[in-house]
Design a protein around this motif. Structure first.
Motif, PDB file in Angstrom:
ATOM      1  N   ASP A 290      -6.684 -96.612  50.209  1.00  0.00           N
ATOM      2  CA  ASP A 290      -7.295 -96.453  51.451  1.00  0.00           C
ATOM      3  C   ASP A 290      -8.772 -95.703  51.380  1.00  0.00           C
ATOM      4  N   GLN A 291      -9.000 -95.348  50.134  1.00  0.00           N
ATOM      5  CA  GLN A 291     -10.532 -95.187  49.900  1.00  0.00           C
ATOM      6  C   GLN A 291     -11.119 -96.496  50.105  1.00  0.00           C
ATOM      7  N   ALA A 292     -10.813 -97.736  49.633  1.00  0.00           N
ATOM      8  CA  ALA A 292     -11.322 -98.840  49.699  1.00  0.00           C
ATOM      9  C   ALA A 292     -11.536 -99.334  51.070  1.00  0.00           C
ATOM     10  N   ALA A 293     -10.292 -99.222  52.106  1.00  0.00           N
ATOM     11  CA  ALA A 293     -10.379 -99.563  53.645  1.00  0.00           C
ATOM     12  C   ALA A 293     -11.259 -98.642  54.307  1.00  0.00           C
ATOM     13  N   LEU A 294     -11.484 -97.391  53.849  1.00  0.00           N
ATOM     14  CA  LEU A 294     -12.623 -96.481  54.590  1.00  0.00           C
ATOM     15  C   LEU A 294     -13.962 -96.932  54.561  1.00  0.00           C
ATOM     16  N   LEU A 295     -14.228 -97.262  53.214  1.00  0.00           N
ATOM     17  CA  LEU A 295     -15.278 -97.485  52.852  1.00  0.00           C
ATOM     18  C   LEU A 295     -15.907 -98.896  53.270  1.00  0.00           C
ATOM     19  N   ASP A 296     -14.929 -99.765  53.409  1.00  0.00           N
ATOM     20  CA  ASP A 296     -15.235-100.853  54.068  1.00  0.00           C
ATOM     21  C   ASP A 296     -15.519-100.905  55.780  1.00  0.00           C
ATOM     22  N   ARG A 297     -15.132 -99.995  56.153  1.00  0.00           N
ATOM     23  CA  ARG A 297     -15.379 -99.732  57.513  1.00  0.00           C
ATOM     24  C   ARG A 297     -16.500 -98.786  57.967  1.00  0.00           C
ATOM     25  N   ILE A 298     -17.236 -98.367  56.819  1.00  0.00           N
ATOM     26  CA  ILE A 298     -18.002 -97.287  56.943  1.00  0.00           C
ATOM     27  C   ILE A 298     -19.323 -97.240  57.885  1.00  0.00           C
ATOM     28  N   HIS A 299     -19.582 -98.692  58.021  1.00  0.00           N
ATOM     29  CA  HIS A 299     -20.906 -98.799  59.159  1.00  0.00           C
ATOM     30  C   HIS A 299     -20.412 -99.450  60.554  1.00  0.00           C
ATOM     31  N   LYS A 300     -19.066 -99.361  60.638  1.00  0.00           N
ATOM     32  CA  LYS A 300     -18.486 -99.814  61.986  1.00  0.00           C
ATOM     33  C   LYS A 300     -18.479 -98.705  62.800  1.00  0.00           C
ATOM     34  N   PRO A 301     -18.616 -99.121  64.107  1.00  0.00           N
ATOM     35  CA  PRO A 301     -18.648 -97.665  65.189  1.00  0.00           C
ATOM     36  C   PRO A 301     -17.254 -96.927  65.098  1.00  0.00           C
ATOM     37  N   LEU A 302     -17.732 -95.659  65.159  1.00  0.00           N
ATOM     38  CA  LEU A 302     -16.368 -94.729  65.276  1.00  0.00           C
ATOM     39  C   LEU A 302     -15.782 -94.505  66.567  1.00  0.00           C
ATOM     40  N   TYR A 303     -14.571 -94.700  66.748  1.00  0.00           N
ATOM     41  CA  TYR A 303     -13.909 -94.765  67.872  1.00  0.00           C
ATOM     42  C   TYR A 303     -14.034 -93.712  68.681  1.00  0.00           C
ATOM     43  N   TYR A 304     -13.912 -92.415  68.076  1.00  0.00           N
ATOM     44  CA  TYR A 304     -13.690 -91.305  68.724  1.00  0.00           C
ATOM     45  C   TYR A 304     -14.726 -90.113  67.944  1.00  0.00           C
ATOM     46  N   ASN A 305     -14.908 -89.151  68.955  1.00  0.00           N
ATOM     47  CA  ASN A 305     -15.860 -88.103  68.181  1.00  0.00           C
ATOM     48  C   ASN A 305     -14.828 -86.886  68.229  1.00  0.00           C
ATOM     49  N   HIS A 306     -15.357 -85.710  67.696  1.00  0.00           N
ATOM     50  CA  HIS A 306     -14.404 -84.545  67.431  1.00  0.00           C
ATOM     51  C   HIS A 306     -14.014 -83.981  68.700  1.00  0.00           C
ATOM     52  N   GLN A 307     -14.772 -84.013  69.851  1.00  0.00           N
ATOM     53  CA  GLN A 307     -14.655 -83.289  71.037  1.00  0.00           C
ATOM     54  C   GLN A 307     -13.567 -83.988  71.681  1.00  0.00           C
ATOM     55  N   ILE A 318      -6.840 -85.736  60.111  1.00  0.00           N
ATOM     56  CA  ILE A 318      -7.302 -86.653  61.099  1.00  0.00           C
ATOM     57  C   ILE A 318      -8.643 -86.054  61.974  1.00  0.00           C
ATOM     58  N   LYS A 319      -8.397 -84.740  62.432  1.00  0.00           N
ATOM     59  CA  LYS A 319      -9.278 -84.144  63.225  1.00  0.00           C
ATOM     60  C   LYS A 319     -10.427 -83.715  62.044  1.00  0.00           C
ATOM     61  N   LYS A 320     -10.288 -83.194  60.950  1.00  0.00           N
ATOM     62  CA  LYS A 320     -11.264 -83.154  59.753  1.00  0.00           C
ATOM     63  C   LYS A 320     -12.383 -84.364  59.501  1.00  0.00           C
ATOM     64  N   GLN A 321     -11.481 -85.482  59.759  1.00  0.00           N
ATOM     65  CA  GLN A 321     -11.966 -86.875  59.145  1.00  0.00           C
ATOM     66  C   GLN A 321     -13.029 -87.360  60.220  1.00  0.00           C
ATOM     67  N   PRO A 327     -15.035 -93.077  59.128  1.00  0.00           N
ATOM     68  CA  PRO A 327     -14.018 -93.955  59.863  1.00  0.00           C
ATOM     69  C   PRO A 327     -12.531 -93.833  59.560  1.00  0.00           C
ATOM     70  N   LEU A 328     -11.727 -94.372  60.480  1.00  0.00           N
ATOM     71  CA  LEU A 328     -10.345 -94.031  60.467  1.00  0.00           C
ATOM     72  C   LEU A 328      -9.607 -95.230  59.820  1.00  0.00           C
ATOM     73  N   LEU A 329      -8.385 -94.938  59.662  1.00  0.00           N
ATOM     74  CA  LEU A 329      -7.364 -95.925  58.966  1.00  0.00           C
ATOM     75  C   LEU A 329      -6.824 -96.778  60.405  1.00  0.00           C
ATOM     76  N   LYS A 330      -6.317 -97.720  60.358  1.00  0.00           N
ATOM     77  CA  LYS A 330      -5.846 -98.502  61.454  1.00  0.00           C
ATOM     78  C   LYS A 330      -4.381 -97.421  61.865  1.00  0.00           C
ATOM     79  N   GLU A 331      -3.470 -97.195  61.124  1.00  0.00           N
ATOM     80  CA  GLU A 331      -2.701 -96.069  61.274  1.00  0.00           C
ATOM     81  C   GLU A 331      -2.786 -94.969  61.934  1.00  0.00           C
ATOM     82  N   GLN A 332      -4.210 -94.387  61.748  1.00  0.00           N
ATOM     83  CA  GLN A 332      -4.838 -93.232  62.274  1.00  0.00           C
ATOM     84  C   GLN A 332      -5.192 -93.522  63.643  1.00  0.00           C
ATOM     85  N   ILE A 333      -5.764 -94.580  63.862  1.00  0.00           N
ATOM     86  CA  ILE A 333      -6.214 -94.647  65.273  1.00  0.00           C
ATOM     87  C   ILE A 333      -4.986 -95.022  66.014  1.00  0.00           C
ATOM     88  N   TYR A 334      -3.847 -95.688  65.542  1.00  0.00           N
ATOM     89  CA  TYR A 334      -2.819 -95.965  66.251  1.00  0.00           C
ATOM     90  C   TYR A 334      -2.212 -94.437  66.610  1.00  0.00           C
TER      91      TYR A 334
END
Length: 345
Positions: A290-307, A318-321, A327-334
């Motif tokens: 999961d670390q590798a997957a998150l780092l690979d997405r580090i420069h991609k647009p974030l889907y959500y903000n904290h608010q 997930i909220k803390k992340q 970035p979020l993992l696919k299962e977290q976005i789902y």
């Protein structure tokens, strides 16, 4: 499969040498199949290089000594139970040195092997009889394979003997010869490609495994000499590959994969060190995949903000992340999408 009458009809046209060869070959192949099946059933460690005698010595059980055939519509042999037989199975117990002469029914009952093993043995013997019939049919139709054109190959001796007594090869034997011929032609081609290399290149790959050398030489023949990697990219972690690239030799697929993995690790390491300490500490709570997957997405647009997710029924991680702008993992976005749909409905 030929009927027994058809087998006898064609066999009557063979000379004594051909009859002996065919009968001996059939018996030996049946005995070999017997030994291999029995050894497998008993869990013995055997390999194709072992002789029948070596396998037989490992078995302290009944082994097939001979199969006697009295001829079409004849029953000259007897089972130990007294029944007249055309086919007589002679088996010997290696441990007790006892010998039994049995018909098919007593043969099955006497061995006390599981029905599946008996079935496997009989199936193997049936297939060997099919091979004999194939030889007889080809002999009758004069369908001969030009084996004399391939005698420079490492052909099994029994193939040569069969050909020399005037018996055709089976389709399986022909396939073996053609496979050996293909290997021989490829080795000739590889030897020619090897000689085209410089002395330095030859010395470099001479210690490689045969399979790796084969892959590299075929790549050269196909023109895959260009490499997508730069020499300096491999200089730190792969001095061996660096030397290979300096010699203008193409990289094997596994070497390309190795360099790709190294590049990804370096890239992820840079991305990790570019994070804040708090982001790094949070990321380290994930497993390596999961670390590798998150780092690979580090420069991609974030889907959500904290608010946007603050009031959703989500896991605190997930909220803390999202708060840390990671970035979020696919299962977290789902999971967030599901939570949003529930709020809307």
């Amino acid at each position: 499969m030929l009927s027994q009458k058809e087998v006898e009809s064609v066999m009557s046209t063979l000379n004594d040498e051909q009859i002996y060869f065919l009968q001996y070959r059939t018996k030996q192949r049946k005995k070999s199949r017997w030994l291999q099946t029995l050894a497998t059933y008993k869990g013995l460690d055997i390999d194709e290089k072992m002789s029948e005698q070596e396998i037989e010595e490992m078995l302290e059980d009944w082994v097939l000594v001979d199969i006697k055939d009295g001829g079409y519509q004849k029953r000259p042999y007897k089972c130990d139970c007294g029944q007249a037989l055309r086919f007589q199975y002679i088996i010997q117990n290696k441990k007790e040195c006892a010998i039994r002469s049995l018909g098919e029914n007593c043969f099955e009952n006497y061995l006390q092997l599981p029905p599946a093993i008996i079935k496997d043995i009989k199936k193997g013997m049936y297939l060997i009889d099919l091979e004999r019939d194939e030889i007889l049919v080809k002999y009758k139709k004069k369908l001969y394979y030009p084996l004399q054109s391939f005698l420079h190959l490492a052909i099994p001796q029994d193939f040569i003997d069969q050909h020399e007594v005037g018996l055709p090869l089976t389709d399986n034997q022909i396939a073996t010869v053609e496979r050996l011929h293909k290997q021989y032609e490829e080795e000739k081609k590889l030897a020619s490609l090897f000689l085209r290399l410089t002395i330095e290149q030859q010395q470099f790959i001479s210690k490689w495994s045969q399979e790796d050398r084969r892959e590299l030489l075929l790549m050269i023949e196909e023109g895959h000499a260009e490499c997508l990697f730069q020499t300096d990219e491999a200089s730190i972690y792969h001095p061996f590959i660096k030397r290979q690239m300096e010699l203008k030799l193409p990289l094997l697929e596994k070497q390309k994969q190795q360099l790709n993995e190294s590049q990804m690790k370096q890239k992820r390491a840079k991305q990790f060190h570019a994070l804040t300490v708090e982001q790094q500490q949070f990321l380290l709570t994930f497993d390596h995949e999961d670390q590798a997957a998150l780092l690979d997405r580090i420069h991609k647009p974030l889907y959500y903000n904290h608010q946007s997710i603050e009031h959703l029924p989500l896991d605190a991680r997930i909220k803390k992340q999202v708060e840390l702008q990671l970035p979020l993992l696919k299962e977290q976005i789902y999971e967030i999408q599901v939570a949003l749909n529930r709020v809307v409905t």
